[in-house]
Write a protein that holds these residues in place. Structure first.
Motif, PDB file in Angstrom:
ATOM      1  N   ALA A  49       8.503  22.240  62.224  1.00 19.90           N
ATOM      2  CA  ALA A  49       8.048  23.108  63.316  1.00 19.90           C
ATOM      3  C   ALA A  49       8.773  22.812  64.627  1.00 19.90           C
ATOM      4  N   ASN A  50       9.304  21.598  64.763  1.00 18.59           N
ATOM      5  CA  ASN A  50      10.013  21.241  65.989  1.00 18.59           C
ATOM      6  C   ASN A  50      11.402  21.861  66.060  1.00 18.59           C
ATOM      7  N   GLU A  51      11.957  22.202  64.899  1.00 16.30           N
ATOM      8  CA  GLU A  51      13.285  22.815  64.842  1.00 16.30           C
ATOM      9  C   GLU A  51      13.285  23.970  63.836  1.00 16.30           C
ATOM     10  N   PRO A  52      12.523  25.036  64.120  1.00 17.44           N
ATOM     11  CA  PRO A  52      12.392  26.117  63.134  1.00 17.44           C
ATOM     12  C   PRO A  52      13.704  26.804  62.775  1.00 17.44           C
ATOM     13  N   GLN A  53      14.655  26.843  63.693  1.00 13.21           N
ATOM     14  CA  GLN A  53      15.933  27.506  63.404  1.00 13.21           C
ATOM     15  C   GLN A  53      16.833  26.676  62.484  1.00 13.21           C
ATOM     16  N   LYS A  54      16.497  25.410  62.246  1.00 15.95           N
ATOM     17  CA  LYS A  54      17.327  24.541  61.407  1.00 15.95           C
ATOM     18  C   LYS A  54      16.738  24.331  60.019  1.00 15.95           C
ATOM     19  N   ASN A  55      15.756  25.119  59.653  1.00 17.20           N
ATOM     20  CA  ASN A  55      15.072  24.914  58.389  1.00 17.20           C
ATOM     21  C   ASN A  55      15.760  25.599  57.224  1.00 17.20           C
ATOM     22  N   GLU A  56      15.575  25.011  56.040  1.00 18.35           N
ATOM     23  CA  GLU A  56      16.041  25.629  54.795  1.00 18.35           C
ATOM     24  C   GLU A  56      15.117  26.777  54.410  1.00 18.35           C
ATOM     25  N   PHE A  57      13.882  26.718  54.873  1.00 16.80           N
ATOM     26  CA  PHE A  57      12.860  27.710  54.522  1.00 16.80           C
ATOM     27  C   PHE A  57      13.029  28.919  55.448  1.00 16.80           C
ATOM     28  N   ASP A  58      13.429  30.043  54.865  1.00 14.58           N
ATOM     29  CA  ASP A  58      13.751  31.251  55.629  1.00 14.58           C
ATOM     30  C   ASP A  58      12.465  31.966  56.058  1.00 14.58           C
ATOM     31  N   ILE A  59      12.265  32.062  57.378  1.00 12.02           N
ATOM     32  CA  ILE A  59      11.072  32.723  57.903  1.00 12.02           C
ATOM     33  C   ILE A  59      11.432  34.002  58.653  1.00 12.02           C
ATOM     34  N   SER A  60      12.605  34.567  58.339  1.00 12.52           N
ATOM     35  CA  SER A  60      13.095  35.723  59.084  1.00 12.52           C
ATOM     36  C   SER A  60      12.294  36.997  58.830  1.00 12.52           C
ATOM     37  N   SER A  61      11.624  37.066  57.668  1.00 13.18           N
ATOM     38  CA  SER A  61      10.810  38.247  57.351  1.00 13.18           C
ATOM     39  C   SER A  61       9.782  37.854  56.298  1.00 13.18           C
ATOM     40  N   VAL A  62       8.815  38.725  56.093  1.00 11.54           N
ATOM     41  CA  VAL A  62       7.813  38.485  55.060  1.00 11.54           C
ATOM     42  C   VAL A  62       8.488  38.372  53.698  1.00 11.54           C
ATOM     43  N   SER A  63       9.445  39.251  53.397  1.00 11.62           N
ATOM     44  CA  SER A  63      10.121  39.194  52.093  1.00 11.62           C
ATOM     45  C   SER A  63      10.924  37.902  51.931  1.00 11.62           C
ATOM     46  N   ALA A  64      11.514  37.396  53.012  1.00 10.93           N
ATOM     47  CA  ALA A  64      12.254  36.128  52.944  1.00 10.93           C
ATOM     48  C   ALA A  64      11.309  34.974  52.629  1.00 10.93           C
ATOM     49  N   ILE A  65      10.133  34.998  53.225  1.00 13.78           N
ATOM     50  CA  ILE A  65       9.137  33.961  52.953  1.00 13.78           C
ATOM     51  C   ILE A  65       8.688  34.049  51.498  1.00 13.78           C
ATOM     52  N   ILE A  66       8.444  35.257  51.010  1.00 12.77           N
ATOM     53  CA  ILE A  66       8.042  35.444  49.613  1.00 12.77           C
ATOM     54  C   ILE A  66       9.111  34.875  48.681  1.00 12.77           C
ATOM     55  N   ARG A  67      10.383  35.212  48.928  1.00 19.03           N
ATOM     56  CA  ARG A  67      11.485  34.697  48.082  1.00 19.03           C
ATOM     57  C   ARG A  67      11.529  33.177  48.118  1.00 19.03           C
ATOM     58  N   ALA A  68      11.386  32.602  49.302  1.00 21.89           N
ATOM     59  CA  ALA A  68      11.448  31.143  49.441  1.00 21.89           C
ATOM     60  C   ALA A  68      10.302  30.481  48.682  1.00 21.89           C
ATOM     61  N   VAL A  69       9.109  31.056  48.775  1.00 19.62           N
ATOM     62  CA  VAL A  69       7.957  30.511  48.051  1.00 19.62           C
ATOM     63  C   VAL A  69       8.164  30.656  46.543  1.00 19.62           C
ATOM     64  N   GLU A  70       8.661  31.811  46.099  1.00 19.81           N
ATOM     65  CA  GLU A  70       8.940  32.003  44.666  1.00 19.81           C
ATOM     66  C   GLU A  70       9.910  30.935  44.165  1.00 19.81           C
ATOM     67  N   ASN A  71      10.942  30.627  44.955  1.00 19.25           N
ATOM     68  CA  ASN A  71      11.924  29.613  44.564  1.00 19.25           C
ATOM     69  C   ASN A  71      11.274  28.231  44.464  1.00 19.25           C
ATOM     70  N   LEU A  72      10.420  27.897  45.449  1.00 23.47           N
ATOM     71  CA  LEU A  72       9.755  26.594  45.430  1.00 23.47           C
ATOM     72  C   LEU A  72       8.786  26.472  44.247  1.00 23.47           C
ATOM     73  N   VAL A  73       8.085  27.560  43.957  1.00 22.81           N
ATOM     74  CA  VAL A  73       7.162  27.576  42.815  1.00 22.81           C
ATOM     75  C   VAL A  73       7.948  27.420  41.507  1.00 22.81           C
ATOM     76  N   ALA A  74       9.075  28.097  41.403  1.00 24.65           N
ATOM     77  CA  ALA A  74       9.908  28.018  40.199  1.00 24.65           C
ATOM     78  C   ALA A  74      10.477  26.605  40.024  1.00 24.65           C
ATOM     79  N   GLU A  75      10.880  25.975  41.132  1.00 22.76           N
ATOM     80  CA  GLU A  75      11.414  24.606  41.060  1.00 22.76           C
ATOM     81  C   GLU A  75      10.342  23.635  40.587  1.00 22.76           C
ATOM     82  N   ARG A  76       9.105  23.864  40.996  1.00 23.32           N
ATOM     83  CA  ARG A  76       8.004  22.987  40.633  1.00 23.32           C
ATOM     84  C   ARG A  76       7.654  23.113  39.161  1.00 23.32           C
ATOM     85  N   ALA A  77       7.840  24.305  38.607  1.00 22.87           N
ATOM     86  CA  ALA A  77       7.408  24.586  37.216  1.00 22.87           C
ATOM     87  C   ALA A  77       8.244  23.897  36.167  1.00 22.87           C
TER      88      ALA A  77
END
Length: 91
Positions: free
Chosen positions: A63-91
């Motif tokens: 949160a201190n450096e949001p522009q330097k994150n790997e997690f894309d927060i540019s849009s709702v769809s970007a967040i969905i894609r990032a979460v899908e990727n994290l869920v897939a990596e966990r599985a």
């Protein structure tokens, strides 16, 4: 099964974001940004925590450096894609 998981992730992420924005899920569309939805930095952090809890994942977000994150927060769809990727990596 993959299709069901993707739909579930999308719906859950939209529900979490809608709750933070104090909007109905029908008012949240994938192309919108968090700024469009009126979500400030605190709302963003709360959304990230809610996403981590809902999906039992760890979101690579500083949160201190949001522009330097790997997690894309540019849009709702970007967040969905990032979460899908994290869920897939966990599985």
């Amino acid at each position: 099964m993959e299709e069901a998981m993707t739909t579930n992730v999308r719906d859950q992420v939209i529900a979490i974001i809608a709750e933070q924005a104090v909007l109905d899920v029908s008012q949240v569309s994938p192309e919108m940004s968090l700024e469009d939805l009126g979500i400030d930095s605190l709302g963003l952090v709360e959304s990230i925590f809610a996403i981590e809890e809902a999906f039992d994942i760890s979101v690579p977000f500083n949160a201190n450096e949001p522009q330097k994150n790997e997690f894309d927060i540019s849009s709702v769809s970007a967040i969905i894609r990032a979460v899908e990727n994290l869920v897939a990596e966990r599985a």
